[in-house]
Design a protein around this motif. Structure first.
Motif, PDB file in Angstrom:
ATOM      1  N   LEU A  28       0.843  -1.196   0.000  1.00  0.00           N
ATOM      2  CA  LEU A  28       0.000   0.000   0.000  1.00  0.00           C
ATOM      3  C   LEU A  28       0.884   1.255   0.000  1.00  0.00           C
ATOM      4  CD1 LEU A  28      -2.563  -1.207   2.701  1.00  0.00           C
ATOM      5  CD2 LEU A  28      -2.797  -1.386   0.219  1.00  0.00           C
ATOM      6  N   GLY A  30       0.753   4.023  -1.297  1.00  0.00           N
ATOM      7  CA  GLY A  30       0.074   5.306  -1.163  1.00  0.00           C
ATOM      8  C   GLY A  30       0.003   5.804   0.263  1.00  0.00           C
ATOM      9  N   LEU A  31       0.322   4.950   1.235  1.00  0.00           N
ATOM     10  CA  LEU A  31       0.318   5.335   2.655  1.00  0.00           C
ATOM     11  C   LEU A  31       1.702   5.750   3.146  1.00  0.00           C
ATOM     12  CD1 LEU A  31      -1.918   2.479   4.142  1.00  0.00           C
ATOM     13  CD2 LEU A  31      -2.631   4.770   3.416  1.00  0.00           C
ATOM     14  N   PRO A 150      -5.963   9.280   4.240  1.00  0.00           N
ATOM     15  CA  PRO A 150      -5.023   8.422   3.497  1.00  0.00           C
ATOM     16  C   PRO A 150      -5.599   7.045   3.170  1.00  0.00           C
ATOM     17  CG  PRO A 150      -3.897   9.499   5.326  1.00  0.00           C
ATOM     18  CD  PRO A 150      -5.346   9.785   5.498  1.00  0.00           C
ATOM     19  N   ALA A 153      -8.117   7.076   0.423  1.00  0.00           N
ATOM     20  CA  ALA A 153      -7.518   7.283  -0.890  1.00  0.00           C
ATOM     21  C   ALA A 153      -6.899   6.011  -1.455  1.00  0.00           C
ATOM     22  CB  ALA A 153      -6.450   8.374  -0.806  1.00  0.00           C
ATOM     23  N   VAL A 154      -6.614   5.030  -0.600  1.00  0.00           N
ATOM     24  CA  VAL A 154      -5.867   3.839  -1.022  1.00  0.00           C
ATOM     25  C   VAL A 154      -6.719   2.571  -1.027  1.00  0.00           C
ATOM     26  CG1 VAL A 154      -3.975   2.299  -0.346  1.00  0.00           C
ATOM     27  CG2 VAL A 154      -3.641   4.780  -0.320  1.00  0.00           C
ATOM     28  N   GLU A 158      -7.996  -1.204  -3.623  1.00  0.00           N
ATOM     29  CA  GLU A 158      -7.624  -2.561  -3.234  1.00  0.00           C
ATOM     30  C   GLU A 158      -8.856  -3.446  -3.155  1.00  0.00           C
ATOM     31  OE1 GLU A 158      -4.508  -4.012  -2.285  1.00  0.00           O
ATOM     32  OE2 GLU A 158      -3.730  -2.248  -3.335  1.00  0.00           O
ATOM     33  N   TRP A 178     -11.144   3.484   8.807  1.00  0.00           N
ATOM     34  CA  TRP A 178     -11.671   3.421   7.436  1.00  0.00           C
ATOM     35  C   TRP A 178     -12.994   2.682   7.440  1.00  0.00           C
ATOM     36  CZ3 TRP A 178     -11.847  -0.892   3.727  1.00  0.00           C
ATOM     37  CH2 TRP A 178     -12.312  -0.486   2.464  1.00  0.00           C
TER      38      TRP A 178
END
Length: 258
Positions: A28, A30-31, A150, A153-154, A158, A178
Motif C-alpha cells: 500500500l 500510497g500510505l 489516506p 484514498a488507497v 484494493e 476506514w
C-alpha cells in the motif's frame, strides 16, 4: 475476499540482527507519506519527552520500556507483521502453522489495521511498537481521524480489485480508521460472537472465535466470492450462523463456550 483485522496490543520483537523497517518497501505505497508523518512524531516524542510520551500513549510507569522501544523504531529489527502481532486472535489464527496454500491466501487477503502504519499485509516487515488507534499525538491529533483520508484514498482500489466480500473483524477503534462506503459497504460483512441460548456478547472468545474462523476459511480452499457464499462456507465449516437483520451483511456466530 479481503479480511480486515485489528492489530494486537501484544507484539513480538524481531530478531536482534534483523533489518529495520523500510517504509518504501511496505505494501500500500500510497500510505508511505502518512506513515512517515506518524512515525516521525511518535519517535521524536518518545525520544524527547518520555514522561509526556507515557501520558499520550496511556502507559503506566511499569511500561516505560515501551516508550524506549518506540524511540528506536527506525533502527529496531523488523519482522513480518503476521509474526509481530500476538494475542488471542492471532494465536487462534496461527499464521505460522498454515500450509503453503493457506499461507498464500492469507498473504493476499488479510489486512491488519494499525494506529502507526495505517494498514499492513501480513508480509510487511515492521518492528514491535506501542501506538493504538485511540492515541492523540500532540501535533497530529487523534490517529483515527488522521488516517481516514489516506486510507480512503488507497483502500477502495484494493477492495475493488479484489471484487469479493470484505469480512470486517475489526474492533470499533480500528473500524474508525476506514469505513467502506457505497458499493463496498454493500459487500462488507461484520461479525458478532454470541454465547449460546442467552445470545450475550462475549469478549475473550470473541477474539479467539474470529481467529479460528479466519484460519478455517483460509485452510478450507478458495475463499468465498459472494456474501451468501461466505455465510454458506461458515455453516459448512460447522459454525452456527444467524442473520439478525435477515441479510448476509451482519452475521452472528453462536458459541457454547465462554
Amino acid at each position: 475476499m479481503l479480511v480486515l483485522l485489528p492489530p494486537s496490543e501484544g507484539k513480538a520483537a524481531g530478531a536482534g540482527d534483523g533489518a529495520p523497517v523500510r517504509l518504501e518497501a511496505l505494501s500500500l505505497p500510497g500510505l508511505t507519506a502518512a506513515r512517515e508523518t506518524v512515525l516521525a512524531e511518535l519517535t521524536d516524542l518518545c525520544a524527547g519527552d518520555p514522561d509526556k510520551a507515557r501520558e499520550v500513549l496511556g502507559l503506566g510507569v511499569r511500561l516505560a520500556g515501551e516508550v524506549t522501544r518506540n524511540a528506536a523504531l527506525r533502527t529496531a529489527p523488523a519482522a513480518p507483521a503476521g509474526a509481530v502481532y500476538t494475542g488471542v486472535l492471532y494465536d487462534a489464527l496461527g499464521l505460522g502453522t498454515l500450509d503453503p496454500a493457506a499461507r498464500r491466501r492469507a498473504e493476499a487477503s488479510l489486512l491488519i489495521f494499525s494506529g502507526l502504519w495505517g494498514a499492513l499485509r501480513v508480509t510487511d516487515r515492521v518492528p514491535a511498537y506501542r501506538c493504538s488507534a485511540g492515541v492523540r499525538l500532540p501535533a497530529l491529533g487523534g490517529l483515527a481521524a488522521y488516517w481516514r483520508r489516506p486510507l480512503a484514498a488507497v483502500l477502495p482500489a484494493e477492495a475493488a480489485a479484489d471484487g469479493g466480500p470484505l469480512l470486517d473483524l475489526r474492533s470499533a477503534a480500528y473500524r474508525a480508521l476506514w469505513k467502506p462506503t457505497g458499493e463496498l459497504a454493500e459487500r462488507t460483512v461484520t461479525v458478532r460472537v454470541l454465547h449460546g441460548p442467552s445470545r450475550t456478547v462475549v469478549s475473550h472468545f470473541n477474539k479467539a472465535t474470529k481467529g479460528r474462523l479466519v484460519r478455517d476459511l483460509l485452510t478450507a480452499g478458495e475463499l468465498p466470492a459472494t456474501l451468501p457464499g461466505l455465510t454458506g462456507a461458515l455453516r459448512d465449516l460447522g459454525y452456527t450462523v444467524e442473520r439478525p437483520d435477515g441479510n448476509d451483511r451482519q452475521l452472528d456466530i453462536v458459541v457454547d463456550q465462554v
